[in-house]
Design an enzyme around this catalytic site. Sequence first.
Site, PDB file in Angstrom:
ATOM      1  NE  ARG A  10      -2.020  -1.586   3.461  1.00  0.00           N
ATOM      2  CZ  ARG A  10      -2.134  -2.860   3.813  1.00  0.00           C
ATOM      3  NH1 ARG A  10      -3.063  -3.604   3.274  1.00  0.00           N
ATOM      4  NH2 ARG A  10      -1.347  -3.389   4.729  1.00  0.00           N
ATOM      5  CG  HIS A  24       6.657   5.331  14.908  1.00  0.00           C
ATOM      6  ND1 HIS A  24       6.957   4.041  15.305  1.00  0.00           N
ATOM      7  CD2 HIS A  24       5.753   5.185  13.917  1.00  0.00           C
ATOM      8  CE1 HIS A  24       6.254   3.181  14.592  1.00  0.00           C
ATOM      9  NE2 HIS A  24       5.505   3.857  13.733  1.00  0.00           N
ATOM     10  CB  ALA A  34       9.083   0.386   6.796  1.00  0.00           C
ATOM     11  NE  ARG A  35       6.496  -1.602  12.895  1.00  0.00           N
ATOM     12  CZ  ARG A  35       5.580  -0.646  12.701  1.00  0.00           C
ATOM     13  NH1 ARG A  35       5.910   0.512  12.179  1.00  0.00           N
ATOM     14  NH2 ARG A  35       4.326  -0.853  13.037  1.00  0.00           N
ATOM     15  CG  ASP A  78       6.514  -6.664  -2.688  1.00  0.00           C
ATOM     16  OD1 ASP A  78       6.329  -7.878  -2.491  1.00  0.00           O
ATOM     17  OD2 ASP A  78       5.904  -5.783  -2.062  1.00  0.00           O
ATOM     18  CG  ASP A 109       8.423   8.247  11.178  1.00  0.00           C
ATOM     19  OD1 ASP A 109       8.421   9.216  11.974  1.00  0.00           O
ATOM     20  OD2 ASP A 109       7.438   7.508  11.010  1.00  0.00           O
ATOM     21  CB  ALA A 137       0.280   6.442  11.581  1.00  0.00           C
ATOM     22  CD  GLU A 171       9.703   3.385  17.083  1.00  0.00           C
ATOM     23  OE1 GLU A 171       8.502   3.360  17.382  1.00  0.00           O
ATOM     24  OE2 GLU A 171      10.097   3.494  15.916  1.00  0.00           O
TER      25      GLU A 171
HETATM   26  P1  NAD Z   1       1.734  -3.696   3.004  1.00  0.00           P
HETATM   27  O1  NAD Z   1       1.509  -5.013   3.657  1.00  0.00           O
HETATM   28  O2  NAD Z   1       0.681  -3.129   2.125  1.00  0.00           O
HETATM   29  O3  NAD Z   1       3.084  -3.772   2.145  1.00  0.00           O
HETATM   30  C1  NAD Z   1       4.227  -4.420   2.572  1.00  0.00           C
HETATM   31  C2  NAD Z   1       4.873  -5.001   1.332  1.00  0.00           C
HETATM   32  O4  NAD Z   1       6.140  -5.529   1.700  1.00  0.00           O
HETATM   33  C3  NAD Z   1       4.085  -6.148   0.722  1.00  0.00           C
HETATM   34  O5  NAD Z   1       3.758  -5.875  -0.621  1.00  0.00           O
HETATM   35  C4  NAD Z   1       5.024  -7.334   0.840  1.00  0.00           C
HETATM   36  O6  NAD Z   1       4.892  -8.204  -0.249  1.00  0.00           O
HETATM   37  C5  NAD Z   1       6.366  -6.651   0.880  1.00  0.00           C
HETATM   38  N1  NAD Z   1       7.429  -7.468   1.427  1.00  0.00           N
HETATM   39  C6  NAD Z   1       7.363  -8.407   2.411  1.00  0.00           C
HETATM   40  N2  NAD Z   1       8.581  -8.942   2.607  1.00  0.00           N
HETATM   41  C7  NAD Z   1       9.419  -8.328   1.740  1.00  0.00           C
HETATM   42  C8  NAD Z   1      10.810  -8.445   1.468  1.00  0.00           C
HETATM   43  N3  NAD Z   1      11.562  -9.312   2.142  1.00  0.00           N
HETATM   44  N4  NAD Z   1      11.337  -7.672   0.515  1.00  0.00           N
HETATM   45  C9  NAD Z   1      10.585  -6.782  -0.177  1.00  0.00           C
HETATM   46  N5  NAD Z   1       9.257  -6.641   0.034  1.00  0.00           N
HETATM   47  C10 NAD Z   1       8.685  -7.389   0.987  1.00  0.00           C
HETATM   48  O7  NAD Z   1       2.110  -2.700   4.188  1.00  0.00           O
HETATM   49  P2  NAD Z   1       2.054  -1.114   4.173  1.00  0.00           P
HETATM   50  O8  NAD Z   1       0.741  -0.673   4.694  1.00  0.00           O
HETATM   51  O9  NAD Z   1       2.509  -0.625   2.858  1.00  0.00           O
HETATM   52  O10 NAD Z   1       3.139  -0.798   5.305  1.00  0.00           O
HETATM   53  C11 NAD Z   1       4.515  -0.936   5.040  1.00  0.00           C
HETATM   54  C12 NAD Z   1       5.332  -0.749   6.315  1.00  0.00           C
HETATM   55  O11 NAD Z   1       5.136   0.556   6.850  1.00  0.00           O
HETATM   56  C13 NAD Z   1       4.980  -1.697   7.445  1.00  0.00           C
HETATM   57  O12 NAD Z   1       6.165  -2.099   8.094  1.00  0.00           O
HETATM   58  C14 NAD Z   1       4.175  -0.838   8.408  1.00  0.00           C
HETATM   59  O13 NAD Z   1       4.230  -1.315   9.724  1.00  0.00           O
HETATM   60  C15 NAD Z   1       4.877   0.480   8.253  1.00  0.00           C
HETATM   61  N6  NAD Z   1       4.082   1.634   8.622  1.00  0.00           N
HETATM   62  C16 NAD Z   1       4.720   2.634   9.310  1.00  0.00           C
HETATM   63  C17 NAD Z   1       4.026   3.764   9.643  1.00  0.00           C
HETATM   64  C18 NAD Z   1       4.701   4.864  10.423  1.00  0.00           C
HETATM   65  O14 NAD Z   1       4.061   5.462  11.257  1.00  0.00           O
HETATM   66  N7  NAD Z   1       5.944   5.129  10.152  1.00  0.00           N
HETATM   67  C19 NAD Z   1       2.678   3.897   9.286  1.00  0.00           C
HETATM   68  C20 NAD Z   1       2.064   2.885   8.574  1.00  0.00           C
HETATM   69  C21 NAD Z   1       2.786   1.756   8.233  1.00  0.00           C
HETATM   70  C1  MLT Z   2       1.705   1.351  11.882  1.00  0.00           C
HETATM   71  O1  MLT Z   2       2.282   0.272  11.800  1.00  0.00           O
HETATM   72  O2  MLT Z   2       0.489   1.478  11.655  1.00  0.00           O
HETATM   73  C2  MLT Z   2       2.469   2.573  12.206  1.00  0.00           C
HETATM   74  O3  MLT Z   2       3.740   2.292  12.604  1.00  0.00           O
HETATM   75  C3  MLT Z   2       1.772   3.595  13.001  1.00  0.00           C
HETATM   76  C4  MLT Z   2       1.548   3.273  14.454  1.00  0.00           C
HETATM   77  O4  MLT Z   2       2.348   2.616  15.083  1.00  0.00           O
HETATM   78  O5  MLT Z   2       0.516   3.655  14.976  1.00  0.00           O
END
Ligand code: NAD
Ligand code: MLT
Length: 528
Positions: free
Chosen positions: A148, A277, A228-229, A168, A253, A280, A258
């Site tokens: 996403r 962080h 991401a993480r 991916d 971020d 979101a 944390e």
């Molecule tokens: P998502 O599940 O839609 O996308 C993750 C993608 O990673 C998937 O398409 C998956 O196929 C791919 N993937 C899995 N293993 C992989 C690998 N080894 N190599 C390459 N690609 C791989 O998730 P998303 O909603 O797009 O979220 C992505 C990341 O962002 C997550 O870790 C989520 O926790 C993090 N996130 C962080 C925040 C924030 O506050 N910073 C907010 C939302 C999400």
């Molecule tokens: C998430 O995975 O949704 C983000 O890291 C945001 C949060 O922790 O709330």
Amino acid sequence: MKILVADNVSEQGVAILKKEHDVDVKLKLSPEELIKIIPEYDALVVRSETKVRKPIIEVANKLKVIGRAGVGVDNIDVEAATQKGIIVLNAPEGNTIAATEHTMAMMLALARNIPDAHKSLKEGKWLRSQFMGVEMRGKTLGILGLGRIGSGVAKRALAMEMKVIGYDPYITEERASAMDIELADVDKVLAEADFLTFHLPLNADTKYLLNKETFKKLKPGVRIVNCARGGVIDEVALAEAIEAGVVAGAAIDVFEKEPADPENPLFKLDKVVVTPHLGASTAEAQVGVAVDVAHGILVALRGEPVSTAVNISAVPTQVMQVIKPYLTLAEKMGCLAVQLAEGPITTVTVEYDGEISEVDTKMLTTAVLKGIFNPLLQEPVNYVNAPAMAKARGVKTKEVKSKDAEHFVNLITVRVKTAKGETEVAGTLFGKEDGRIVMIDKYRVDANPKGWLLISPHMDKPGIIGQVGSVLGNYKINIDRMQVGHAAQAGTNIMVMGVSAEITAAALDKIKTIDGIIGAKVVNFNIG
Ligand code: NAD
Ligand code: MLT
């Protein structure tokens, strides 16, 4: 039911939960405090602060669902929850835009030195030449993880005339090319990216994806973004790579620990932009995830399948639309078949005939297993643990499919095999949602699977049904519906009687002694 909200989620989500259940909001609980109170609760809502580890799950004996207001479920022991039959669900879409936009903001802030320039001007300095930036247009953006957020970042980067290359393992060439993304292996992405951004989950495969060794594969002068993480990049190795000039800068971020350690080596470097962080952290996203998770919790507490559960295989919306009306029927058919069968079950075969055979029916088969195991077991059986229950008991599960359903648009047949023989029940929907049993073994019937049913095959001769009615009358059991089903060959029939109360063993024994009765069973659909 009782719901515990253990992290700060938007009031709008809490209000949705309160409409149907008792909700306690208790923030900043220590693991010990959580262990103490969690046995009281049916549902738990968290963001990322509360860590729901095994010792908490082990004592959570009433817990049916854990809802994560956000995407990542790395603060929850999903495996332990699955083994205990607890649904873990998240709110995967509510913060996608927020995290996507934050990634773009971080990338631009890094490219144009905005945080440092801002700080310096506010300190009264006017240093135009010190903050020379780089343009995004014409640069290659490498994206690891094209889900996403990754695909949203790609779309925005393309609008800024960047070239996008990504990796991916679960994205097809066609999907990538439809998004104008060049799909490549990790090494190629690392070697070609001018900007490299991470959008994948943290797991055993992705932990320290960028480490001392892989930093050597990067294009010199790359700028790195991680929203991401923490943990997908080795922070110490990143700081060293920046100091060595291999990496031109980083925008981060998320951190391995944390709240982040103030001594984190990245905080000492000018070429690093950091936020605590905040991906979101928009008003819209916080309402979005709280509302989504609240709806998911309500659905889970109703015992219905949740499309955002992470420990049940996801069902696409189009498939869900087809199978949803059949879920209750499938469960009731399992419940009926197991109560009619005799002896331990060895195999469950579910046959799907008609249009329904053309979609993924795994969740319907799980519903059948849920119906089978609920009357047999003390512990609650649900969509999460039903397949594991079957496996643990050595019950083989098979699906058979055929596009032709002779007399119905769609027909589901459940065959339960035991050492003593096979029991077969078939069901369909009348209209849009009226589930009916249309076959019990060789008998054609039309039975509404609810309450208590007395099911009794008998010889096709006068007087038998009257005698059964008299026995039930003597025991003050009312018959509220009744049907006689015929076998294809004449000679025997089956009576299916809806009764107002459970038939006692004594009454059932009396019925079995009536001349012409072949068998009699009471089926209870009020289980589960
Ligand atoms: P998502 O599940 O839609 O996308 C993750 C993608 O990673 C998937 O398409 C998956 O196929 C791919 N993937 C899995 N293993 C992989 C690998 N080894 N190599 C390459 N690609 C791989 O998730 P998303 O909603 O797009 O979220 C992505 C990341 O962002 C997550 O870790 C989520 O926790 C993090 N996130 C962080 C925040 C924030 O506050 N910073 C907010 C939302 C999400
Ligand atoms: C998430 O995975 O949704 C983000 O890291 C945001 C949060 O922790 O709330």
